[in-house]
Design a protein around this motif. Structure first.
Motif, PDB file in Angstrom:
ATOM      1  N   THR A 101     -76.914  25.126  27.314  1.00  0.00           N
ATOM      2  CA  THR A 101     -76.900  24.407  28.337  1.00  0.00           C
ATOM      3  C   THR A 101     -75.341  24.338  29.100  1.00  0.00           C
ATOM      4  N   ASP A 102     -75.279  24.034  30.558  1.00  0.00           N
ATOM      5  CA  ASP A 102     -73.896  23.890  30.952  1.00  0.00           C
ATOM      6  C   ASP A 102     -73.792  22.161  30.408  1.00  0.00           C
ATOM      7  N   THR A 103     -72.741  21.678  31.125  1.00  0.00           N
ATOM      8  CA  THR A 103     -72.372  20.319  30.602  1.00  0.00           C
ATOM      9  C   THR A 103     -73.279  19.158  31.340  1.00  0.00           C
ATOM     10  N   GLY A 104     -74.141  19.675  32.246  1.00  0.00           N
ATOM     11  CA  GLY A 104     -75.299  18.680  32.505  1.00  0.00           C
ATOM     12  C   GLY A 104     -76.185  18.403  31.704  1.00  0.00           C
ATOM     13  N   GLY A 105     -76.605  19.544  30.730  1.00  0.00           N
ATOM     14  CA  GLY A 105     -77.512  19.319  29.684  1.00  0.00           C
ATOM     15  C   GLY A 105     -78.752  19.031  30.152  1.00  0.00           C
ATOM     16  N   LEU A 106     -79.901  18.937  29.320  1.00  0.00           N
ATOM     17  CA  LEU A 106     -81.322  18.851  29.388  1.00  0.00           C
ATOM     18  C   LEU A 106     -81.212  17.182  29.783  1.00  0.00           C
ATOM     19  N   GLY A 107     -82.333  16.851  30.535  1.00  0.00           N
ATOM     20  CA  GLY A 107     -82.505  15.648  31.104  1.00  0.00           C
ATOM     21  C   GLY A 107     -82.107  15.388  32.366  1.00  0.00           C
ATOM     22  N   ASP A 108     -81.423  16.682  33.002  1.00  0.00           N
ATOM     23  CA  ASP A 108     -80.832  16.482  34.183  1.00  0.00           C
ATOM     24  C   ASP A 108     -81.760  16.525  35.333  1.00  0.00           C
ATOM     25  N   LYS A 109     -83.127  16.692  35.020  1.00  0.00           N
ATOM     26  CA  LYS A 109     -84.160  16.670  35.880  1.00  0.00           C
ATOM     27  C   LYS A 109     -83.968  17.715  37.176  1.00  0.00           C
ATOM     28  N   SER A 110     -83.135  18.733  36.661  1.00  0.00           N
ATOM     29  CA  SER A 110     -82.591  19.693  37.830  1.00  0.00           C
ATOM     30  C   SER A 110     -82.513  21.063  37.228  1.00  0.00           C
ATOM     31  N   PHE A 111     -81.197  21.468  37.408  1.00  0.00           N
ATOM     32  CA  PHE A 111     -80.807  22.996  36.950  1.00  0.00           C
ATOM     33  C   PHE A 111     -81.291  23.258  35.483  1.00  0.00           C
ATOM     34  N   ASN A 112     -80.731  22.733  34.471  1.00  0.00           N
ATOM     35  CA  ASN A 112     -80.893  22.708  33.089  1.00  0.00           C
ATOM     36  C   ASN A 112     -82.467  22.618  32.780  1.00  0.00           C
ATOM     37  N   ASP A 113     -82.992  21.609  33.133  1.00  0.00           N
ATOM     38  CA  ASP A 113     -84.780  21.120  33.036  1.00  0.00           C
ATOM     39  C   ASP A 113     -85.315  22.299  33.477  1.00  0.00           C
ATOM     40  N   GLY A 114     -85.172  22.822  34.762  1.00  0.00           N
ATOM     41  CA  GLY A 114     -85.951  23.935  35.078  1.00  0.00           C
ATOM     42  C   GLY A 114     -85.890  25.152  34.568  1.00  0.00           C
ATOM     43  N   THR A 115     -84.533  25.620  34.127  1.00  0.00           N
ATOM     44  CA  THR A 115     -84.292  26.607  33.311  1.00  0.00           C
ATOM     45  C   THR A 115     -85.212  26.948  32.198  1.00  0.00           C
ATOM     46  N   TRP A 116     -84.971  25.394  31.269  1.00  0.00           N
ATOM     47  CA  TRP A 116     -85.701  25.307  30.159  1.00  0.00           C
ATOM     48  C   TRP A 116     -87.347  25.384  30.507  1.00  0.00           C
ATOM     49  N   ALA A 117     -87.589  24.724  31.300  1.00  0.00           N
ATOM     50  CA  ALA A 117     -89.177  25.031  31.546  1.00  0.00           C
ATOM     51  C   ALA A 117     -89.592  26.546  31.645  1.00  0.00           C
ATOM     52  N   GLY A 118     -88.848  27.312  31.982  1.00  0.00           N
ATOM     53  CA  GLY A 118     -89.277  28.773  32.189  1.00  0.00           C
ATOM     54  C   GLY A 118     -89.113  29.626  30.803  1.00  0.00           C
ATOM     55  N   VAL A 119     -88.047  29.340  30.412  1.00  0.00           N
ATOM     56  CA  VAL A 119     -88.090  29.739  28.977  1.00  0.00           C
ATOM     57  C   VAL A 119     -89.175  29.213  27.900  1.00  0.00           C
ATOM     58  N   LYS A 120     -89.337  28.095  27.947  1.00  0.00           N
ATOM     59  CA  LYS A 120     -90.647  27.282  27.296  1.00  0.00           C
ATOM     60  C   LYS A 120     -91.859  28.065  27.495  1.00  0.00           C
ATOM     61  N   ARG A 121     -91.964  28.354  28.836  1.00  0.00           N
ATOM     62  CA  ARG A 121     -93.225  28.966  29.194  1.00  0.00           C
ATOM     63  C   ARG A 121     -93.459  30.285  28.704  1.00  0.00           C
ATOM     64  N   ALA A 122     -92.174  31.154  28.657  1.00  0.00           N
ATOM     65  CA  ALA A 122     -92.421  32.334  28.153  1.00  0.00           C
ATOM     66  C   ALA A 122     -92.453  32.459  26.725  1.00  0.00           C
ATOM     67  N   MET A 132     -85.935  24.106  46.673  1.00  0.00           N
ATOM     68  CA  MET A 132     -86.106  24.661  45.155  1.00  0.00           C
ATOM     69  C   MET A 132     -85.769  25.969  45.087  1.00  0.00           C
ATOM     70  N   LYS A 133     -85.114  26.326  43.743  1.00  0.00           N
ATOM     71  CA  LYS A 133     -84.768  27.843  43.639  1.00  0.00           C
ATOM     72  C   LYS A 133     -85.606  28.053  42.154  1.00  0.00           C
ATOM     73  N   GLY A 134     -85.902  29.289  41.958  1.00  0.00           N
ATOM     74  CA  GLY A 134     -86.782  29.659  40.993  1.00  0.00           C
ATOM     75  C   GLY A 134     -86.072  29.737  39.694  1.00  0.00           C
ATOM     76  N   VAL A 135     -85.261  28.852  39.016  1.00  0.00           N
ATOM     77  CA  VAL A 135     -84.544  29.082  37.686  1.00  0.00           C
ATOM     78  C   VAL A 135     -85.583  29.182  36.637  1.00  0.00           C
ATOM     79  N   ASP A 136     -86.869  28.444  37.052  1.00  0.00           N
ATOM     80  CA  ASP A 136     -87.775  28.595  35.900  1.00  0.00           C
ATOM     81  C   ASP A 136     -88.605  30.177  35.931  1.00  0.00           C
ATOM     82  N   THR A 137     -88.350  30.694  37.195  1.00  0.00           N
ATOM     83  CA  THR A 137     -89.131  31.971  37.322  1.00  0.00           C
ATOM     84  C   THR A 137     -88.372  32.931  36.734  1.00  0.00           C
ATOM     85  N   ALA A 138     -86.883  32.719  36.851  1.00  0.00           N
ATOM     86  CA  ALA A 138     -86.016  33.673  36.738  1.00  0.00           C
ATOM     87  C   ALA A 138     -85.760  33.622  35.003  1.00  0.00           C
ATOM     88  N   SER A 139     -85.838  32.441  34.316  1.00  0.00           N
ATOM     89  CA  SER A 139     -85.815  32.278  32.978  1.00  0.00           C
ATOM     90  C   SER A 139     -86.860  32.697  32.265  1.00  0.00           C
TER      91      SER A 139
END
Length: 365
Positions: free
Chosen positions: A26-47, A279-286
């Motif tokens: 993660t960057d310094t925002g970390g998980l729980g930001d309900k935004s950028f990091n959480d969205g990216t992590w959602a895509g990683v978990k889905r995969a 929205m941007k597809g950080v979840d799709t990209a990850s």
């Protein structure tokens, strides 16, 4: 029985021998930001769930953690018989990603919002970039069409390129609405200069509301949670109740105070108060990065995603669509087709924003 045990252990060895792991730093925002990091992590978990692989997160608490955390992740991947992929999340990790990736050429790396300084991308690196300005254009147009104060706000985190592209798009959306409808909606802008402090976002939002703004679009990570909280507090103080029905009835008749979310669909965070989310597809990209690495369909370099690639979009406005006129929604749908066709180009630089002129647009209705 002994034969069965030997067969079982052999199968177990074969399965473990082809293990693959995805690690997100993660960057310094970390998980729980309900935004950028959480969205990216959602895509990683889905995969990970779809492919049956292991997925882990390493949290960064300060920028000094980036190189050490990426190095630790790469070392973990090297322990896996079938390798894996390391995700670096956020523009601020750019230098760290390319430094570490060169030290581990046998490990796949993917960067979200990370662009190389030249076209020479190492063969083990994929970079996902987004046309944030296109999704921000949509919420800018909605904000200009919905404001009753004729004054809207933008709150960014650190003014890095992805944040600035959100601003360019938002300003362009407001400008196009003004030009097409003869209005004069103004924009107040401010920055928290970080991404992880909701209080700073809330304080800045309250300041903008005090200046007469009634809608604020944020692109500020976890700071935006404070922006949404400020809008909700202001709206509830007007309505006297915090239930969705009361908020919508008041807003439909008298307007009120609203926030606009970013990166993921944040409308749920304050139903009726978050007007829409860019929205941007950080979840799709990850998700794609993990899948491509696992399946061997790896194409290094930059992958840029916009409206035409379904890489950015606006939230479906589950709670608030009734607050926007049907004609405005129809206009927006038509403008999306013009963007996808390249007829309407949303600026992605400050220079392009300053020179932008609204093209001659005639709605076919």
């Amino acid at each position: 029985m002994k034969k069965l045990l030997i067969v079982f252990l052999s199968i177990l060895f074969v399965v473990s021998a082809f293990s693959f792991k995805a690690i997100m730093v993660t960057d310094t925002g970390g998980l729980g930001d309900k935004s950028f990091n959480d969205g990216t992590w959602a895509g990683v978990k889905r995969a990970a769930a779809e492919l049956g692989i292991d997925a882990q997160v390493i949290q960064s608490y300060e920028q000094a953690d980036y190189v050490s955390n990426l190095t630790k992740a790469a070392q973990e991947i090297q322990k896996e018989p079938d390798g894996g992929i390391v995700y670096a999340v956020g523009f601020m990790m750019t230098d760290a990603l390319f430094e570490v990736a060169q030290q581990f050429p046998d490990v796949y790396f993917a960067g979200i919002d990370i662009a190389p300084s030249s076209d020479n991308v190492p063969p083990n690196v994929i970079c996902f970039l987004f046309k944030e300005q296109e999704s921000a254009f949509l919420v800018g147009y909605i904000a200009a069409a919905t404001t009753r104060a004729n004054k809207v706000g933008f709150i960014g985190g650190i003014p890095i390129p992805p944040v600035e592209r959100f601003r360019y798009g938002f300003e362009t959306g407001v400008k196009v609405f003004n030009d097409l409808h003869g209005t004069n909606v103004q924009i107040i802008k401010g920055y928290t200069n970080q991404f992880s402090d909701p209080k700073k976002g809330k304080d800045l939002a309250l300041s903008q509301f005090a200046e007469g703004v009634d809608i604020i679009f944020h692109a500020s990570g976890a700071c935006g949670n404070g922006v949404i909280e400020a809008a909700k507090e202001k709206m509830v103080s007007l309505v006297g109740k915090d239930d969705l029905k009361s908020i919508l009835e008041y807003a439909f008749e008298k307007g009120g105070y609203f926030a606009m979310g970013v990166d993921v669909d944040q409308d749920y965070m304050a139903p009726g108060v978050v007007l829409a989310s860019a929205m941007k597809g950080v979840d799709t990209a990850s998700y794609l990065g993990v899948k491509w690495a696992y399946e061997g369909n790896w194409t290094p370099g930059i992958h840029k995603l916009g409206l035409a690639e379904n890489g950015v979009r606006m939230s479906p406005m589950k709670y608030t669509k009734g607050l926007v006129e049907n004609r405005t929604l129809a206009e927006l749908a038509y403008l999306v087709t013009l963007i996808k066709k390249g007829i309407l180009t949303v600026p992605e630089t400050e220079e392009a924003l300053k020179s932008f002129r609204t093209p001659n647009i005639v709605f076919p209705f």
